[in-house]
Design a protein around this motif. Structure first.
Motif, PDB file in Angstrom:
ATOM      1  N   ARG A  31     -72.461 -43.891 -47.333  1.00 46.01           N
ATOM      2  CA  ARG A  31     -73.326 -44.788 -48.713  1.00 46.01           C
ATOM      3  C   ARG A  31     -73.425 -46.168 -48.066  1.00 46.01           C
ATOM      4  O   ARG A  31     -74.697 -46.632 -47.932  1.00 46.01           O
ATOM      5  N   THR A  34     -75.447 -46.146 -44.530  1.00 42.61           N
ATOM      6  CA  THR A  34     -76.754 -46.020 -44.668  1.00 42.61           C
ATOM      7  C   THR A  34     -77.545 -46.864 -46.153  1.00 42.61           C
ATOM      8  O   THR A  34     -79.221 -46.652 -45.843  1.00 42.61           O
ATOM      9  N   GLU A  35     -76.856 -46.513 -47.174  1.00 45.36           N
ATOM     10  CA  GLU A  35     -78.279 -47.151 -48.527  1.00 45.36           C
ATOM     11  C   GLU A  35     -78.447 -48.661 -48.009  1.00 45.36           C
ATOM     12  O   GLU A  35     -79.424 -48.988 -48.244  1.00 45.36           O
ATOM     13  N   ARG A  37     -79.764 -52.099 -47.499  1.00 41.72           N
ATOM     14  CA  ARG A  37     -81.411 -52.057 -46.358  1.00 41.72           C
ATOM     15  C   ARG A  37     -81.606 -53.257 -46.089  1.00 41.72           C
ATOM     16  O   ARG A  37     -81.628 -53.949 -46.897  1.00 41.72           O
ATOM     17  N   SER A  43     -80.140 -50.488 -41.974  1.00 37.33           N
ATOM     18  CA  SER A  43     -78.733 -50.276 -42.636  1.00 37.33           C
ATOM     19  C   SER A  43     -78.069 -50.552 -41.720  1.00 37.33           C
ATOM     20  O   SER A  43     -77.833 -50.991 -40.936  1.00 37.33           O
ATOM     21  N   GLY A 151     -73.870 -53.067 -51.274  1.00 40.33           N
ATOM     22  CA  GLY A 151     -73.881 -52.337 -51.877  1.00 40.33           C
ATOM     23  C   GLY A 151     -72.214 -52.240 -52.848  1.00 40.33           C
ATOM     24  O   GLY A 151     -71.692 -51.188 -53.687  1.00 40.33           O
TER      25      GLY A 151
END
Length: 154
Positions: A31, A34-35, A37, A43, A151
């Motif tokens: 996560r 990839t999350e 951005r 990402s 994140g």
């Protein structure tokens, strides 16, 4: 400074940049990679794949192979010499790869570049190493750290 000394110095810088990059990403979750951005939709994983792809392109140039093949893009896009268009094509091609696959590609690219740099003795080629290796790692490491900080962890 001899070319052997120059090569050794470049390898030291490459090893340090790799260590910094690896330390930043090695404990991150899928996560995390990839999350978050950036404004372009990239990402951390996409930045890592970009670095890997350009590493393969550098190796191709050393071997006299076409850059577009190493980048996995069409010759026309590469021929435009529009870095933004080339980077967009790389992004589009790899955006759906898993983080594990991207990390494997990054590791393979790094190991191949390191092995190749260790054998270089031509000063003109050695001059190309920083921008294609450790300086490129550092450039994207800043963006990756920014994304990872979004994140919830620094």
């Amino acid at each position: 400074m001899t070319t052997s000394e120059a090569t050794a110095g470049l390898l030291t810088q490459l090893d340090q940049a790799w260590s910094d990059l690896h330390e930043t990403i090695s404990t991150r979750s899928e996560r995390d990679l990839t999350e978050p951005r950036d404004s372009a939709g990239w990402s951390a994983k996409d930045h890592l794949m970009h670095v890997a792809a350009w590493g393969h392109a550098f190796l191709a140039s050393l071997d006299g192979r076409p850059r577009h093949q190493a980048l996995g893009i069409d010759e026309a896009t590469d021929g435009e010499e529009d870095t933004d268009a080339i980077n967009a094509a790389i992004f589009a091609q790899h955006r759906h790869r898993s983080p594990g696959d991207v990390l494997d590609a990054l590791r393979a690219s790094h190991e191949a570049m390191r092995a190749r740099v260790a054998k270089l003795r031509d000063s003109a080629t050695l001059a190309q190493v920083p921008g294609n290796t450790f300086e490129h790692y550092a450039e994207h490491l800043g963006w990756i750290r920014e994304l990872l900080s979004r994140g919830g962890r620094a």
